[in-house]
Design a protein around this motif. Structure first.
Motif, PDB file in Angstrom:
ATOM      1  N   PHE A 197     -11.860  21.597 -14.264  1.00 65.03           N
ATOM      2  CA  PHE A 197     -12.696  20.845 -15.192  1.00 65.03           C
ATOM      3  C   PHE A 197     -13.932  21.650 -15.561  1.00 65.03           C
ATOM      4  O   PHE A 197     -14.482  22.373 -14.735  1.00 65.03           O
ATOM      5  CB  PHE A 197     -13.152  19.522 -14.553  1.00 65.03           C
ATOM      6  N   HIS A 198     -14.365  21.478 -16.815  1.00 63.53           N
ATOM      7  CA  HIS A 198     -15.558  22.140 -17.317  1.00 63.53           C
ATOM      8  C   HIS A 198     -16.259  21.180 -18.277  1.00 63.53           C
ATOM      9  O   HIS A 198     -15.596  20.420 -18.982  1.00 63.53           O
ATOM     10  CB  HIS A 198     -15.165  23.443 -18.034  1.00 63.53           C
ATOM     11  N   ARG A 202      -7.623  19.994 -22.500  1.00 64.11           N
ATOM     12  CA  ARG A 202      -7.587  18.590 -22.917  1.00 64.11           C
ATOM     13  C   ARG A 202      -8.969  18.000 -22.708  1.00 64.11           C
ATOM     14  O   ARG A 202      -9.618  18.272 -21.700  1.00 64.11           O
ATOM     15  CB  ARG A 202      -6.620  17.785 -22.031  1.00 64.11           C
ATOM     16  N   PHE A 203      -9.383  17.172 -23.630  1.00 63.72           N
ATOM     17  CA  PHE A 203     -10.635  16.448 -23.475  1.00 63.72           C
ATOM     18  C   PHE A 203     -10.333  15.161 -22.730  1.00 63.72           C
ATOM     19  O   PHE A 203      -9.410  14.426 -23.082  1.00 63.72           O
ATOM     20  CB  PHE A 203     -11.250  16.150 -24.845  1.00 63.72           C
ATOM     21  N   THR A 204     -11.107  14.880 -21.677  1.00 65.13           N
ATOM     22  CA  THR A 204     -10.881  13.666 -20.897  1.00 65.13           C
ATOM     23  C   THR A 204     -11.784  12.543 -21.392  1.00 65.13           C
ATOM     24  O   THR A 204     -12.804  12.785 -22.029  1.00 65.13           O
ATOM     25  CB  THR A 204     -11.164  13.893 -19.397  1.00 65.13           C
ATOM     26  N   GLN A 210     -13.720  10.879 -19.700  1.00 61.81           N
ATOM     27  CA  GLN A 210     -14.987  10.939 -18.975  1.00 61.81           C
ATOM     28  C   GLN A 210     -15.942  11.991 -19.550  1.00 61.81           C
ATOM     29  O   GLN A 210     -17.023  12.203 -19.022  1.00 61.81           O
ATOM     30  CB  GLN A 210     -14.743  11.240 -17.489  1.00 61.81           C
ATOM     31  N   GLY A 211     -15.525  12.694 -20.611  1.00 68.61           N
ATOM     32  CA  GLY A 211     -16.406  13.664 -21.244  1.00 68.61           C
ATOM     33  C   GLY A 211     -16.288  15.085 -20.716  1.00 68.61           C
ATOM     34  O   GLY A 211     -17.105  15.934 -21.045  1.00 68.61           O
ATOM     35  N   TRP A 212     -15.279  15.353 -19.914  1.00 63.89           N
ATOM     36  CA  TRP A 212     -15.057  16.697 -19.381  1.00 63.89           C
ATOM     37  C   TRP A 212     -13.834  17.305 -20.070  1.00 63.89           C
ATOM     38  O   TRP A 212     -13.001  16.599 -20.636  1.00 63.89           O
ATOM     39  CB  TRP A 212     -14.785  16.633 -17.872  1.00 63.89           C
ATOM     40  N   TYR A 213     -13.698  18.615 -19.965  1.00 58.73           N
ATOM     41  CA  TYR A 213     -12.521  19.312 -20.467  1.00 58.73           C
ATOM     42  C   TYR A 213     -11.666  19.723 -19.279  1.00 58.73           C
ATOM     43  O   TYR A 213     -12.159  20.301 -18.312  1.00 58.73           O
ATOM     44  CB  TYR A 213     -12.916  20.548 -21.278  1.00 58.73           C
TER      45      TYR A 213
END
Length: 146
Positions: free
Chosen positions: A91-92, A123-125, A127-130
């Motif tokens: 995650f980033h 993928r964009f989650t 929750q606002g993370w990639y």
């Protein structure tokens, strides 16, 4: 990670040339040893080609530009999700504009491995993370790649 006080300057890299077909064998052996130190037993059966292990650890990420030069000044920390002997996902907080990166993984005992990784998907989650995933290409040693 064993020492969170480390700085990204400890992970400065020089040029990253391409390596031979032996790189895959070395990558799998190096990451396999790291996985064994972190999680010595398989948890469940896996339907995919390689068994995925949970990897909830911090990872140093150093982007590589289009000419193969590491961008040490842009090194950052990402959060691991899963790891296999051939690849990883993590995650980033921001989208990553680089196709190749150096990921430096560390076991609790301080063992480190730096691997050139080809990022294959993101993928964009909600929750606002990639969520990013990639395949390990080769291991970097103190003297350079492979």
């Amino acid at each position: 990670m064993a020492s969170c006080a480390m700085t990204t300057s400890e992970f400065a890299f020089t040029t990253v040339p391409n390596c031979s077909d032996e790189s895959d064998t070395k990558v799998r052996a190096t990451v396999g040893q790291l996985i064994t130190r972190i999680l010595p037993k398989k948890i469940t059966s896996e339907r995919r080609r390689d068994f995925r292990y949970p990897y909830p650890h911090l990872i140093y990420l150093t982007p590589i530009d289009a000419t193969g030069e590491p961008l040490n000044e842009l090194s950052t920390v990402v959060v691991g999700k899963n790891i296999t002997e051939r690849g990883i996902d993590f995650f980033h907080r921001e989208p990553l504009p680089y196709r190749r990166v150096i990921l430096t993984l560390e076991a609790e005992d301080g063992t480190r491995a730096s691997l050139v990784t080809d990022l294959l998907w993101t993928r964009f989650t909600r929750q606002g993370w990639y969520d990013n995933g990639g395949r390990f290409l080769h291991v970097l040693t103190q003297n350079g790649p492979c």
